[in-house]
Design an enzyme around this catalytic site. Sequence first.
Site, PDB file in Angstrom:
ATOM      1  N   GLN A 287       3.151 -17.060   3.685  1.00 51.04           N
ATOM      2  CA  GLN A 287       4.195 -17.444   2.726  1.00 51.04           C
ATOM      3  C   GLN A 287       4.348 -18.964   2.692  1.00 51.04           C
ATOM      4  O   GLN A 287       4.399 -19.595   3.739  1.00 51.04           O
ATOM      5  CB  GLN A 287       5.517 -16.805   3.136  1.00 51.04           C
ATOM      6  N   TYR A 316       1.931  -2.801   1.095  1.00 48.01           N
ATOM      7  CA  TYR A 316       1.553  -4.183   0.765  1.00 48.01           C
ATOM      8  C   TYR A 316       1.925  -5.104   1.933  1.00 48.01           C
ATOM      9  O   TYR A 316       2.673  -6.073   1.779  1.00 48.01           O
ATOM     10  CB  TYR A 316       2.247  -4.667  -0.516  1.00 48.01           C
ATOM     11  N   GLU A 337      -2.475  -2.318   3.569  1.00 45.81           N
ATOM     12  CA  GLU A 337      -2.841  -3.573   2.902  1.00 45.81           C
ATOM     13  C   GLU A 337      -4.307  -3.469   2.460  1.00 45.81           C
ATOM     14  O   GLU A 337      -5.130  -2.889   3.159  1.00 45.81           O
ATOM     15  CB  GLU A 337      -2.620  -4.725   3.903  1.00 45.81           C
ATOM     16  N   ASP A 385       6.446  -4.631  -1.194  1.00 42.08           N
ATOM     17  CA  ASP A 385       6.397  -6.062  -1.527  1.00 42.08           C
ATOM     18  C   ASP A 385       5.117  -6.299  -2.329  1.00 42.08           C
ATOM     19  O   ASP A 385       4.194  -6.960  -1.871  1.00 42.08           O
ATOM     20  CB  ASP A 385       6.396  -6.867  -0.210  1.00 42.08           C
ATOM     21  N   CYS A 412       8.232 -10.044  -6.870  1.00 41.82           N
ATOM     22  CA  CYS A 412       7.945 -11.414  -7.311  1.00 41.82           C
ATOM     23  C   CYS A 412       7.783 -11.445  -8.824  1.00 41.82           C
ATOM     24  O   CYS A 412       7.311 -12.425  -9.377  1.00 41.82           O
ATOM     25  CB  CYS A 412       6.706 -11.965  -6.599  1.00 41.82           C
TER      26      CYS A 412
HETATM   27  N1  SAH Z   1       4.720  -9.234   2.924  1.00 42.10           N
HETATM   28  C1  SAH Z   1       3.369  -9.714   2.915  1.00 42.10           C
HETATM   29  C2  SAH Z   1       2.850 -10.198   1.591  1.00 42.10           C
HETATM   30  C3  SAH Z   1       2.913  -9.325   0.459  1.00 42.10           C
HETATM   31  S1  SAH Z   1       2.101 -10.051  -0.915  1.00 42.10           S
HETATM   32  C4  SAH Z   1       3.220 -10.926   3.808  1.00 42.10           C
HETATM   33  O1  SAH Z   1       4.156 -11.713   3.919  1.00 42.10           O
HETATM   34  O2  SAH Z   1       2.139 -11.135   4.304  1.00 42.10           O
HETATM   35  C5  SAH Z   1       1.325  -8.621  -1.569  1.00 42.10           C
HETATM   36  C6  SAH Z   1       0.199  -8.074  -0.718  1.00 42.10           C
HETATM   37  O3  SAH Z   1      -0.293  -6.900  -1.342  1.00 42.10           O
HETATM   38  C7  SAH Z   1      -1.006  -9.007  -0.595  1.00 42.10           C
HETATM   39  O4  SAH Z   1      -1.293  -9.157   0.774  1.00 42.10           O
HETATM   40  C8  SAH Z   1      -2.135  -8.238  -1.307  1.00 42.10           C
HETATM   41  O5  SAH Z   1      -3.400  -8.445  -0.709  1.00 42.10           O
HETATM   42  C9  SAH Z   1      -1.705  -6.801  -1.172  1.00 42.10           C
HETATM   43  N2  SAH Z   1      -2.181  -5.822  -2.159  1.00 42.10           N
HETATM   44  C10 SAH Z   1      -2.470  -6.025  -3.463  1.00 42.10           C
HETATM   45  N3  SAH Z   1      -2.780  -4.866  -4.064  1.00 42.10           N
HETATM   46  C11 SAH Z   1      -2.678  -3.895  -3.115  1.00 42.10           C
HETATM   47  C12 SAH Z   1      -2.849  -2.480  -3.131  1.00 42.10           C
HETATM   48  N4  SAH Z   1      -3.206  -1.839  -4.238  1.00 42.10           N
HETATM   49  N5  SAH Z   1      -2.641  -1.801  -1.985  1.00 42.10           N
HETATM   50  C13 SAH Z   1      -2.268  -2.442  -0.850  1.00 42.10           C
HETATM   51  N6  SAH Z   1      -2.092  -3.786  -0.788  1.00 42.10           N
HETATM   52  C14 SAH Z   1      -2.291  -4.502  -1.904  1.00 42.10           C
END
Ligand code: SAH
Length: 456
Positions: A287, A316, A337, A385, A412
């Site tokens: 972040q 996520y 993830e 998220d 977001c």
């Molecule tokens: N809370 C996390 C960030 C979330 S950002 C942190 O602080 O690290 C959103 C995340 O979702 C990213 O890491 C991205 O790689 C992941 N992502 C995107 N599409 C996805 C999917 N279909 N399934 C699982 N993860 C996914």
Amino acid sequence: MAKFKAPVIKNQEFEAEVVDLTYQGMGVVKFEDFPVFVVDAIPGEVVRVGITKVQTNFAFGRVIKRLKESDDRNHNVDQATLTTGIAPLANLTYAAQLRFKQNQIEQLFKKMHIDVPVNETIGMENPIGYRNKAQVPVRTVRGELTTGFYRRNSHILVPIEDYYIQDPEIDKAIVVIRDLMRRYQLDAYDEATHSGEIRTVMVRRGYYSHEMMVVIVTRRNKLPVAELLIEGIKQALPEVKSIIQNVNSEKTNVILGKTNKTLWGADYISDTLFGKTFEIGPMSFYQVNPQTTEVLYGLAVEKAALTGDEMVIDAYSGIGTISLSVADKVKEVIGVEIVPGAVADAKRNAKINGIDNVKFELGKAEEKMVEWQAADVKPDVIFVDPPRKGLTPELITAATEMQPKKIVYISCNPATLARDAAQLIESGYQIDGAVQPIDQFPQTTHIESVTVFLKK
Ligand code: SAH
């Protein structure tokens, strides 16, 4: 049918009042009902507009003269910053930016016919200099290697030394590195001819640790005068703990290539979030606003009102920031993830912090959720998220059929949040209280928020 013809032509000038602000922060003026989007124009202002580009249903324009100014205009930002894409809302006072973000969410929920209060945006006390990471293009400008930022919607480099929203220590480091590169006569990358050496300089600085990582992105494997450069960086920037060369030989807009070579020092820097240590490598997602990330996730966790017995899903999960910050407040957490490197980072971060009640699985959240539901997993709380595109209908179906007491949605993108909220509500959930916007990215148009959905 006659083809619709726009009522304006390029270079035409007219005077008008700015009536709205788009979600990208552009002023809207109308010419006989035809919308024209104008850079650096604020609602309430009266401007003389010059048309720069005409499309079928709208046009773009620029301000030729500002005839009446809004009280919401911020004068403490220099023109170079505003001409680049780095801080598109910086022409607004901070109070007006916070209202803009709250209002955007309100409008989007209204469009979905969801009647829900939206709280005032939680802002930063000092909404500049917050970014812990910078990626600046290196180009030749007037015969000299230069660092800066692209002019809006272009690849023309505007020389900048003060980036306004980056940690000032990072800004200083970039100038030092630029000067060393000038002194040792390194060649900046040229996009047009795909020649030259130095494409990008990336700098990260731990907010708590003050550890700095410098990543020099080059076109070729060989980095001329690497030894001198390393020596110079070490001498001038004692916070630097890691100097990495990243090789990107492709003709692409993607910043980082696949190969990293540690030129000096460590492969990672660390920083802390909620008192937990995170190791951050050159490719890791982390972040970029550590101060508000603590507020954002802190609020998400607080709103989840955890008791210590819960089984939690973190969809996520990225590098595990949410999972690891709730781990000691619950029984167990499973994260999912899609990026393998992030899962590896998350597992390592769990280990460093001695946390053993979290599991991270690699996969698509929408598929894992369906698998878990089929396997009769019974989460008490689900955190989501997601990236800007939001959740899929399948994920919402699987999540709600598992019947968690709460779904905490960190968003977001308010447009997809409002869309997903409609399906969650249809599936037997209701919004607890209000939507809470939090300003993760002051001076930009990004809008973050936390919403809690309770099982009816
Ligand atoms: N809370 C996390 C960030 C979330 S950002 C942190 O602080 O690290 C959103 C995340 O979702 C990213 O890491 C991205 O790689 C992941 N992502 C995107 N599409 C996805 C999917 N279909 N399934 C699982 N993860 C996914």
